[in-house]
Design a protein around this motif. Structure first.
Motif, short mmCIF file in Angstrom:
data_model
loop_
_atom_site.label_atom_id
_atom_site.label_comp_id
_atom_site.label_asym_id
_atom_site.label_seq_id
_atom_site.Cartn_x
_atom_site.Cartn_y
_atom_site.Cartn_z
N ALA A 1 -4.14 1.60 5.22
CA ALA A 1 -4.89 1.25 3.73
C ALA A 1 -5.64 2.73 3.71
O ALA A 1 -5.45 3.09 2.47
CB ALA A 1 -5.70 0.22 4.08
N LEU A 2 -6.19 3.06 4.78
CA LEU A 2 -7.21 4.23 4.30
C LEU A 2 -6.25 5.56 3.97
O LEU A 2 -6.48 6.22 2.99
CB LEU A 2 -8.35 4.59 5.59
CG LEU A 2 -9.44 3.61 5.62
CD1 LEU A 2 -9.87 3.58 6.91
CD2 LEU A 2 -10.41 4.00 4.43
N ASN B 1 1.41 3.59 -3.51
CA ASN B 1 0.68 4.60 -3.59
C ASN B 1 1.80 5.96 -3.73
O ASN B 1 1.70 6.58 -4.57
CB ASN B 1 -0.20 4.78 -2.53
CG ASN B 1 -1.57 4.23 -2.70
OD1 ASN B 1 -2.16 4.25 -3.72
ND2 ASN B 1 -2.12 3.65 -1.87
N THR C 1 -5.60 -1.46 8.58
CA THR C 1 -6.62 -0.69 7.68
C THR C 1 -6.47 0.93 7.93
O THR C 1 -6.70 1.65 6.80
CB THR C 1 -8.11 -0.91 8.59
OG1 THR C 1 -8.00 -2.41 8.73
CG2 THR C 1 -8.91 -0.57 7.55
N SER D 1 -4.83 5.43 0.69
CA SER D 1 -5.79 5.43 -0.30
C SER D 1 -5.99 7.21 -0.39
O SER D 1 -6.53 7.60 -1.47
CB SER D 1 -6.89 4.69 -0.18
OG SER D 1 -7.95 5.23 1.09
N PHE E 1 -12.41 -3.07 3.93
CA PHE E 1 -11.79 -2.51 5.14
C PHE E 1 -12.72 -2.98 6.36
O PHE E 1 -12.12 -2.98 7.33
CB PHE E 1 -11.75 -0.96 5.10
CG PHE E 1 -10.63 -0.65 4.00
CD1 PHE E 1 -9.72 -1.56 3.49
CD2 PHE E 1 -10.52 0.34 3.61
CE1 PHE E 1 -8.91 -1.39 2.62
CE2 PHE E 1 -9.58 1.10 2.49
CZ PHE E 1 -8.85 0.10 1.90
N MET F 1 0.90 -1.20 0.02
CA MET F 1 -0.06 -0.04 -0.01
C MET F 1 0.83 1.18 0.24
O MET F 1 0.84 2.13 -0.93
CB MET F 1 -0.87 0.08 1.10
CG MET F 1 -1.80 -1.25 1.34
SD MET F 1 -2.48 -1.28 2.93
CE MET F 1 -3.05 -2.56 3.07
N TYR G 1 -4.36 -3.65 -0.86
CA TYR G 1 -5.45 -3.84 -0.17
C TYR G 1 -6.29 -4.96 -0.13
O TYR G 1 -6.65 -5.54 0.65
CB TYR G 1 -6.76 -2.77 -0.74
CG TYR G 1 -6.09 -1.35 -1.02
CD1 TYR G 1 -5.30 -0.82 0.21
CD2 TYR G 1 -6.10 -0.65 -2.14
CE1 TYR G 1 -5.00 0.63 -0.12
CE2 TYR G 1 -6.01 0.75 -2.06
CZ TYR G 1 -5.14 1.31 -1.24
OH TYR G 1 -4.65 2.42 -1.17
N LYS H 1 -13.83 -1.00 -1.32
CA LYS H 1 -13.02 -0.84 -0.27
C LYS H 1 -13.53 -0.94 1.01
O LYS H 1 -13.10 -1.36 1.85
CB LYS H 1 -12.35 0.55 -0.42
CG LYS H 1 -11.02 0.61 -1.40
CD LYS H 1 -10.36 2.10 -0.93
CE LYS H 1 -9.16 2.08 -2.02
NZ LYS H 1 -9.12 2.98 -3.04
N TYR I 1 -13.86 -6.90 -4.69
CA TYR I 1 -13.11 -5.80 -5.04
C TYR I 1 -12.46 -5.93 -6.30
O TYR I 1 -12.27 -4.98 -7.29
CB TYR I 1 -12.03 -5.81 -3.98
CG TYR I 1 -11.06 -4.43 -3.93
CD1 TYR I 1 -11.40 -3.45 -2.92
CD2 TYR I 1 -10.18 -4.41 -4.74
CE1 TYR I 1 -10.66 -2.37 -3.10
CE2 TYR I 1 -9.22 -3.36 -4.82
CZ TYR I 1 -9.72 -2.24 -3.94
OH TYR I 1 -8.99 -1.07 -3.99
N LEU J 1 -5.58 -7.79 2.22
CA LEU J 1 -6.35 -7.73 3.68
C LEU J 1 -7.30 -8.64 3.92
O LEU J 1 -7.55 -9.17 4.65
CB LEU J 1 -7.00 -6.27 3.70
CG LEU J 1 -5.90 -5.01 4.31
CD1 LEU J 1 -6.88 -3.80 4.10
CD2 LEU J 1 -5.82 -5.27 5.61
N HIS K 1 -3.37 -1.83 -4.97
CA HIS K 1 -4.56 -2.39 -4.96
C HIS K 1 -4.47 -3.62 -4.58
O HIS K 1 -5.24 -4.26 -3.67
CB HIS K 1 -5.35 -2.39 -6.17
CG HIS K 1 -5.97 -0.81 -6.40
ND1 HIS K 1 -7.13 -0.55 -5.91
CD2 HIS K 1 -5.66 0.13 -7.39
CE1 HIS K 1 -7.54 0.75 -6.31
NE2 HIS K 1 -6.53 0.95 -7.14
#
Lengths: 568, 487
Positions: free
Chosen positions: B422-423, B297, B419, B426, B407, B293, B320, B403, B340, B323, B317
């Motif tokens: 991840a958020l 990103n 998480t 994102s 999550f 992640m 994610y 997502k 997803y 997870l 992705h």
């Protein structure tokens, strides 16, 4: 003709979106159609929203016009809508600002009219949606959707640094709200563990407060911080405020108006609606930090505003200062403080959007906002000068105008809770008067240059969109009771949620104070007896309120009471 | 001896129905190469694309009608998870073929091999989705990957394409070695009797504590080998180069179909096979997911090439989606990952269609080439904006729901830190996706407006419509996903 009910509420909320969908099919060279069309839509939804002001049952603290439809049964998400007094006021503020924001764009928006008015209408629905939702999932959706139109409004029609400002706004808010999402989900699963059901409704989240209070301190604090950061970015509170000046300065006038009047209120609304009732214990634990940040915001915002050369930036920083004051009131956690905070949200919505409009007027005429470029405008633009003055006075809290009432109540509330904080806040208010008046003086008085002499005074359209703001400022300043009545019951409920037994303890304290006074006058016997017969009832509720900073002030007489009684 | 042969034959006949789609693909693809190719002359090769689409449609039908069961000495298992991910692979492949038509035409590179290789690779993926034995996992991965190595290097007169293929091949072969070595260690640790995932799960639970290290090493090596196949950090190094050098439709292909298959294998190997020794792999896998992640990103932010940007974002992705693999509830995890992946395939194919459209007009795939697209082609730009915002997970677009379900599951399973990461990442991803939106809408266009070709327009419209429809039905998607494949 229309009565306030759920259907009408939804119609008023989604009317702008509907209007936007219709406008999509209008060819893009029809500038007038977009302007007039979107203005009509906004006026229509304002009219539709009026019945709610009259139809609201001020005696009840329940969520009114509540209705819920099943939406995602597997997750327990409902399409639940309804309003209590707090949401109603902000919802009405939104419908009130809507037409003004459209009307002030007619001249300043020179290109891509179609997209502009469509985005404005979409934004309006998203904002209205936030205030009526009674479901956390739905709330999160509206909360995020709002960002996209705002991003485009700034990034297309903004100033020279628009891309930077737009993306900064977007990322800050997104980062805050994803943290909030984690906290939402964590509470959602905690709820599942305790009650066995999946439910996203706001009421069920608020009912979780006692359960959350039993969790470990770390858990509580992390949850509260996640919410806090999400909302504090939106408000914005001190260390999270840096996106605001950029966004305001770069945004078109209408964008600034909406940003100041409504978007920032989302943050404060979030605190009142979600953080306080769901996590009262953690909020109280972290209160010194929250109060500290609010105070820093008040003073820092005011000091930075003072040295600004750009009028719009000055108003933007004044927002930081004013919202710090709002937050101080809310965090006082007593009825005065919260009422004052809410009240000041409305005032800020009126006066600051007025100030942004005022700045927009000179910017449209001269394409500069630098204070140094102006001077003596009161000679060439007398009507403008009057309105500017009213808005300035309203912003600095002159009696008879709206700001005075809000600031006064906040100071009362915060003095009850944290006397020293009220003192610091007063300093901020004085600084506020200083920078506003100084700006007014530099722009309006003094020698006038040749260019400024030629500037036109307000035309009819401009006077018309200022008029509602001026009327509102005077109305609230002279007769605030109707607004106070609307928020009275919900605030009462909120205070009870945050500090159970607050009112009982307060009533008891008053009674005992009277009894003690009477007792000292030597007429103690009968009254004294009645007071003691009251106190066991009060004592039972008392410990709940006693553990907190706010319970202590009213509780003090209880301790003194036996001593006095013995003295007699 | 004849008894044994008869038994083998009857077992084969009994189990063959489980792999009808794969058999069909292999046979048809072979026939395409010979004698099929003889029926078309040099200028008619583009007709293979529609034929491939028909073959894919038939495959999709075969996948849906194949009944559940386990066969081939429990090497292959057809169940809801298999069928679900097989459908994803078929859909993603169909998208790729649709994307390929125009581009290969304009490059004058239409050949039957291209389509046949895609089909062979697809058959490998279909095997991989249902592989229930470490050995069949391995050979399915190889069948899938070897075809893709060739496809990456398909534009053999372009140095970048050949380099990408070479890089991918060398690293891929190396990682396969690690995978096989891990399998052999586990085989030994489990007593040398089985490589079947279910049996292995039981056997590993019974291994004496002295061989803990052996199990640990084996699990880790399998993890590394498979992480390589999905391009998870730190085993992602091949991905950006391979994605950039490959023909763009193949880039879209690599980002979607093989990942779907590899994630299915991930879910099965780790969810079912190594469930009992989860303490060995949960921590390393969470680090891999978190690193993917972050790096995916953050690295995407600085890219100037759109293909590289999408490559890095696909790494993120995958992070994610891992997870979902981590989830202690394999079924819920598989559903969330499946959903997803489905959403990701649609969005990604749409985004690549826009890239291919621009390439078809002779522009390269730099992000700058999106400048002013909003003026030149409002519809195309609008669709691209929808894809990008959806990839960023901005509600209420369908990407948000993907997502959200993932999550939500992760938090339910206690992976809160991951998480939050991840958020937050994102939110970072919104930055570079919006960067492209900026180019499209806020920069003045350069050059003339060119008319749009029908191929990409079709797929852009289709995927955009799917994203919007998915958005409208986002709240119910998870329930449907559960109902379609797991009842």
């Amino acid at each position: 003709m229309f009565t306030a009910n759920t259907t009408l509420m939804l119609v008023a909320t989604f009317l702008p979106l509907l209007g936007a969908l219709v406008l999509i099919f209008v060819p893009k060279d029809q500038r007038r159609v977009f302007e007039i069309g979107s203005l009509l839509v906004m006026i229509a939804h304002l009219l539709l929203s009026l019945p709610f002001w009259f139809g609201y049952d001020r005696a009840s603290d329940a969520v009114q016009w509540f209705q819920a439809w099943t939406w995602i049964p597997a997750l327990g998400v409902k399409f639940a809508v309804g309003m209590d007094g707090i949401s109603l006021l902000l919802w009405l503020l939104t419908t009130f600002i809507g037409p003004i924001a459209i009307a002030c764009s007619f001249k300043s928006i020179e290109e891509r009219h179609k997209e502009y008015y469509i985005w404005m209408l979409v934004l309006q629905t998203a904002m209205l949606g936030v205030f009526i939702t009674q479901d956390m999932f739905l709330f999160y959706l509206f909360w995020e959707v709002m960002l996209v139109p705002m991003y485009f409004l700034i990034a297309i029609w903004g100033g020279p640094q628009k891309l930077y400002a737009a993306i900064k706004l977007f990322l800050y808010t997104l980062a805050g709200s994803v943290l909030m999402l984690v906290a939402l989900l964590a509470i959602y699963f905690l709820q599942h563990k305790t009650t066995g059901s999946y439910d996203f409704s706001l009421a069920s989240f608020q009912a979780m407060a006692p359960v959350i209070a039993q969790q470990s301190k770390t858990y509580q604090h992390l949850m509260a911080l996640a919410f806090f950061i999400g909302f504090a970015i939106k408000v914005p509170m001190f260390p999270f405020h840096t996106w605001l000046p950029d966004a305001h300065v770069q945004a078109p006038t209408a964008g600034s108006v909406i940003l100041a009047a409504i978007l920032l209120k989302m943050g404060t609304y979030g605190f009142v609606r979600f953080l306080l009732p769901i996590m009262p214990t953690a909020t109280k634990d972290l209160m010194p930090w929250f109060i500290g940040l609010s105070l820093i915001g008040i003073i820092y915002g005011a000091l930075v505003a003072m040295i600004q050369k750009d009028m719009k930036k000055l108003v933007a920083y004044s927002s930081v200062s004013h919202l710090g004051l709002c937050m101080l009131g809310v965090f006082a956690l007593n009825p005065y403080g919260i009422k004052g905070g809410l009240f000041q949200m409305l005032n800020h919505g009126i006066s600051t959007s007025g100030l942004f409009l005022v700045v927009g007027i000179v910017y449209e005429r001269r394409h500069t906002r630098m204070i140094a470029d102006f001077g003596g405008l009161s000679k060439s633009m007398p009507v403008y000068a009057t309105i500017f003055m009213i808005m300035t006075m309203s912003s600095i809290g002159l009696p008879l105008l709206n700001g005075f009432i809000g600031e006064g109540i906040i100071l009362m509330g915060s003095f009850q809770a944290f006397p020293w904080a009220a003192v610091v806040a007063t300093l901020g208010i004085i600084l506020g008067a200083a920078y506003m008046l100084w700006m007014f003086q530099r722009v309006m008085f003094g020698p006038i240059s040749a260019v400024n002499e030629k500037m036109d005074d307000l035309n009819l359209r401009e006077v018309l969109y200022f008029a509602p703001l001026v009327v509102a400022a005077f109305w609230i300043g002279l007769y605030p009771k109707p607004i106070m009545d609307v928020m009275d019951a919900p605030v009462r409920k909120l205070v009870e949620q945050v500090t159970p037994g607050y009112y009982a303890a307060e009533a008891l304290a008053v009674k005992q104070a009277i009894a003690a006074k009477l007792g000292m006058q030597g007429m103690a016997a009968p009254h004294h007896g009645s007071a003691t017969s009251e106190s066991p009832n009060g004592e039972q509720e008392h410990p709940a309120g006693h553990g907190t900073a706010h319970g202590e002030a009213p509780a003090t007489p209880t301790h003194e009471h036996p001593a006095q009684g013995g003295g007699n | 001896m004849t008894g044994f042969a008869q038994g083998l034959l009857s077992a084969l006949l009994r189990d063959t129905h489980l792999i009808t789609p794969q058999l069909f693909l292999i046979i048809v693809a072979t026939l395409m190469l010979w004698p099929g190719d003889l029926f078309f002359n040099r200028n008619e090769k583009h007709k293979w694309a529609p034929i491939t689409q028909v073959i894919l449609a038939v495959t999709a039908v075969l996948v849906t009608v194949t009944t559940d069961g386990e066969g081939f000495s429990r090497m292959f298992r057809m169940d809801g998870l298999t069928r679900g991910f097989q459908m994803l692979c078929v859909v993603a492949t169909a998208g790729t073929v649709l994307l390929s038509m125009r581009l290969l035409d304009s490059l004058k590179q239409q050949t039957v091999e291209y389509y046949a290789l895609i089909l062979f690779s697809l058959s490998g993926m279909l095997f991989l989705c249902g592989a229930s034995d470490l050995i069949s996992v391995y050979f399915s991965i190889e069948l899938m990957a070897i075809c893709i190595y060739i496809l990456v290097a398909y534009l053999r007169d372009r140095a970048t394409s050949v380099e990408a293929g070479m890089k991918y091949f060398l690293l891929g072969a190396f990682s396969s070695g690690i995978l096989v070595y891990g399998i052999s260690l586990l085989y030994g640790a489990a007593g040398g009797v089985t490589t079947n995932l279910a049996d292995l799960n039981q056997a590993l639970a019974l291994t004496p504590t002295t061989s803990n290290l052996l199990v640990y090493a084996g699990v880790l090596m399998v993890l590394v080998g498979m992480a390589f196949k999905v391009a998870a950090v730190p085993f992602h190094m091949w991905a950006p180069d391979a994605y950039e050098g490959a023909p763009t439709p193949i880039t879209a292909f690599m980002a979607t179909a093989p990942k779907a298959a590899a994630l299915a294998a991930f879910l099965r190997v780790f969810g079912a096979g190594f469930h009992g020794v989860s303490s060995d792999w949960v921590l390393p896998l969470s680090y891999i997911a978190g690193a993917s992640m972050i790096l995916g990103n953050v690295a995407a932010v600085k890219q100037v090439s759109m293909k590289r940007l999408l490559a890095y974002s696909s790494i993120a992705h995958v992070g994610y989606m891992l997870l979902g693999v981590l989830s202690g509830d394999p079924r819920a995890g598989a559903q969330a990952v499946w959903l997803y992946m489905l959403i990701y395939i649609v969005m990604n194919t749409g985004a690549f269609a826009v890239v291919i459209y621009l390439q078809g007009k002779g522009e390269s795939e730099r992000i700058e080439d999106f400048k002013g697209l909003g003026r030149k082609h409002p519809v195309l730009a609008f669709a691209m904006m929808i894809f990008l915002l959806s990839l960023a997970g901005i509600p209420p677009l369908v990407g948000f729901f993907g997502k959200f379900y993932l999550f939500k599951l992760a938090i339910e399973q206690g992976f809160v830190t991951l998480t939050v990461l991840a958020l937050l990442t994102s939110a970072v991803s919104a930055y570079y996706y919006l960067g492209v939106v900026n180019q499209m809408y806020f920069r003045e266009p350069e050059g003339e407006t060119a008319p749009m070709g029908a191929g990409p327009v079709f797929i852009v419209t289709l995927t955009c419509a799917l994203v919007l429809v998915g958005t409208a039905f986002g709240p119910w998607l998870l329930e449907w996903a559960g109902r379609i494949f797991w009842v």
